[in-house]
Design a protein around this motif. Structure first.
Motif, PDB file in Angstrom:
ATOM      1  N   GLY A 123      -7.569  16.365   4.602  1.00  0.00           N
ATOM      2  CA  GLY A 123      -7.828  15.043   4.043  1.00  0.00           C
ATOM      3  C   GLY A 123      -7.366  13.937   4.970  1.00  0.00           C
ATOM      4  N   PHE A 124      -6.216  14.136   5.611  1.00  0.00           N
ATOM      5  CA  PHE A 124      -5.721  13.119   6.535  1.00  0.00           C
ATOM      6  C   PHE A 124      -6.540  13.065   7.821  1.00  0.00           C
ATOM      7  N   VAL A 125      -7.115  14.168   8.201  1.00  0.00           N
ATOM      8  CA  VAL A 125      -7.891  14.205   9.434  1.00  0.00           C
ATOM      9  C   VAL A 125      -9.336  13.762   9.194  1.00  0.00           C
ATOM     10  N   LEU A 126      -9.916  14.197   8.086  1.00  0.00           N
ATOM     11  CA  LEU A 126     -11.350  14.015   7.869  1.00  0.00           C
ATOM     12  C   LEU A 126     -11.729  12.880   6.919  1.00  0.00           C
ATOM     13  N   LEU A 127     -10.813  12.448   6.071  1.00  0.00           N
ATOM     14  CA  LEU A 127     -11.158  11.437   5.082  1.00  0.00           C
ATOM     15  C   LEU A 127     -10.523  10.092   5.420  1.00  0.00           C
ATOM     16  N   SER A 128     -11.205   9.037   5.030  1.00  0.00           N
ATOM     17  CA  SER A 128     -10.623   7.702   5.170  1.00  0.00           C
ATOM     18  C   SER A 128      -9.573   7.515   4.080  1.00  0.00           C
ATOM     19  N   PRO A 129      -8.697   6.523   4.227  1.00  0.00           N
ATOM     20  CA  PRO A 129      -7.728   6.267   3.157  1.00  0.00           C
ATOM     21  C   PRO A 129      -8.411   6.030   1.805  1.00  0.00           C
ATOM     22  N   GLU A 130      -9.529   5.344   1.803  1.00  0.00           N
ATOM     23  CA  GLU A 130     -10.258   5.101   0.550  1.00  0.00           C
ATOM     24  C   GLU A 130     -10.744   6.422  -0.058  1.00  0.00           C
ATOM     25  N   GLU A 131     -11.248   7.312   0.771  1.00  0.00           N
ATOM     26  CA  GLU A 131     -11.699   8.622   0.276  1.00  0.00           C
ATOM     27  C   GLU A 131     -10.519   9.447  -0.251  1.00  0.00           C
ATOM     28  N   ARG A 132      -9.365   9.358   0.423  1.00  0.00           N
ATOM     29  CA  ARG A 132      -8.170  10.065  -0.056  1.00  0.00           C
ATOM     30  C   ARG A 132      -7.739   9.514  -1.419  1.00  0.00           C
ATOM     31  N   TYR A 133      -7.804   8.193  -1.572  1.00  0.00           N
ATOM     32  CA  TYR A 133      -7.453   7.564  -2.843  1.00  0.00           C
ATOM     33  C   TYR A 133      -8.409   8.024  -3.952  1.00  0.00           C
ATOM     34  N   LEU A 134      -9.707   8.013  -3.682  1.00  0.00           N
ATOM     35  CA  LEU A 134     -10.690   8.444  -4.680  1.00  0.00           C
ATOM     36  C   LEU A 134     -10.480   9.909  -5.063  1.00  0.00           C
ATOM     37  N   LYS A 135     -10.162  10.733  -4.082  1.00  0.00           N
ATOM     38  CA  LYS A 135      -9.912  12.149  -4.360  1.00  0.00           C
ATOM     39  C   LYS A 135      -8.683  12.302  -5.264  1.00  0.00           C
ATOM     40  N   LEU A 136      -7.614  11.584  -4.950  1.00  0.00           N
ATOM     41  CA  LEU A 136      -6.390  11.654  -5.756  1.00  0.00           C
ATOM     42  C   LEU A 136      -6.650  11.189  -7.186  1.00  0.00           C
ATOM     43  N   ARG A 165      -6.165  -3.490  -1.262  1.00  0.00           N
ATOM     44  CA  ARG A 165      -7.515  -3.782  -0.752  1.00  0.00           C
ATOM     45  C   ARG A 165      -8.490  -2.642  -1.054  1.00  0.00           C
ATOM     46  N   ILE A 166      -8.017  -1.407  -0.950  1.00  0.00           N
ATOM     47  CA  ILE A 166      -8.859  -0.246  -1.287  1.00  0.00           C
ATOM     48  C   ILE A 166      -9.304  -0.343  -2.742  1.00  0.00           C
ATOM     49  N   ARG A 167      -8.380  -0.644  -3.622  1.00  0.00           N
ATOM     50  CA  ARG A 167      -8.712  -0.762  -5.049  1.00  0.00           C
ATOM     51  C   ARG A 167      -9.714  -1.880  -5.296  1.00  0.00           C
ATOM     52  N   LYS A 168      -9.547  -3.008  -4.604  1.00  0.00           N
ATOM     53  CA  LYS A 168     -10.476  -4.138  -4.768  1.00  0.00           C
ATOM     54  C   LYS A 168     -11.876  -3.755  -4.313  1.00  0.00           C
ATOM     55  N   ARG A 169     -11.980  -3.063  -3.168  1.00  0.00           N
ATOM     56  CA  ARG A 169     -13.301  -2.626  -2.668  1.00  0.00           C
ATOM     57  C   ARG A 169     -13.973  -1.687  -3.665  1.00  0.00           C
ATOM     58  N   ILE A 170     -13.209  -0.754  -4.199  1.00  0.00           N
ATOM     59  CA  ILE A 170     -13.751   0.201  -5.162  1.00  0.00           C
ATOM     60  C   ILE A 170     -14.216  -0.528  -6.421  1.00  0.00           C
ATOM     61  N   ALA A 171     -13.396  -1.472  -6.896  1.00  0.00           N
ATOM     62  CA  ALA A 171     -13.759  -2.245  -8.100  1.00  0.00           C
ATOM     63  C   ALA A 171     -15.050  -3.025  -7.859  1.00  0.00           C
TER      64      ALA A 171
END
Length: 176
Positions: A123-136, A165-171
């Protein structure tokens, strides 16, 4: 022969209480019935870095101590009032060594733990922080209500402002 459940005892941990200290050689393996435990490390500058969160129906242990037979490098802290079913790893290992069925289950359990660790690394290598957040948040939808943002941010490898900022983008994406 005694069953594994007969070896377990209930342990209650209050929110904020440390379950395992760094340097501990605890050989405890615990199943989380209720609550949430954070594994973290202190950097030299005093900053805390969250490495892992464990919640209901998951196991928690100092893998340094249990698997590597070394003192724990990390701090294991209850973020909520937590109820554990705890066993002494050596007693369990003795039973597992005596039973082919338990030995097979133990092997499967260890492979599952390895798979979880590899999944997190990937996850740290292949996913962006936003993708890691969505997965969690997909794995644990109520995580935002249970864990302070500063802990979630370090778990995801971002600064708290970046998490916001990740949460705002997702919203914004969900409003479209």
């Amino acid at each position: 022969m005694m069953n594994l459940a007969g070896l377990a005892h209930k342990k209650e941990i209050n929110a904020g209480e440390i379950y395992i200290q760094p340097g501990s050689t605890s050989q405890r393996l615990a199943y989380i019935k209720t609550g949430l435990i954070r594994t973290y490390s202190l950097k030299e500058n005093g900053d805390e870095v969250t490495l892992m969160l464990r919640w209901e129906n998951q196991f928690v242990a100092s893998f340094d101590s249990v698997i590597l037979a070394k003192p724990s490098r990390f701090i294991y802290q209850a973020l909520e009032d937590t109820t554990l079913l705890e066993v002494d790893y050596h007693k369990v290992k003795h039973m597992v060594d005596q039973s082919p069925e338990l030995s097979a289950s133990s092997h499967t359990f260890l492979l599952h733990m390895l798979g979880e660790a590899m999944d997190r690394l990937e996850g740290f290598v292949l996913l962006s922080p936003e993708e890691r957040y969505l997965k969690l948040t997909h794995e644990k939808p109520d995580i935002n209500n249970r864990v302070p943002d500063k802990y979630l941010a370090t778990l995801l490898g971002v600064a708290p402002g970046s998490l916001s900022r990740i949460r705002k983008r997702i919203a914004l994406q969900h409003r479209r």
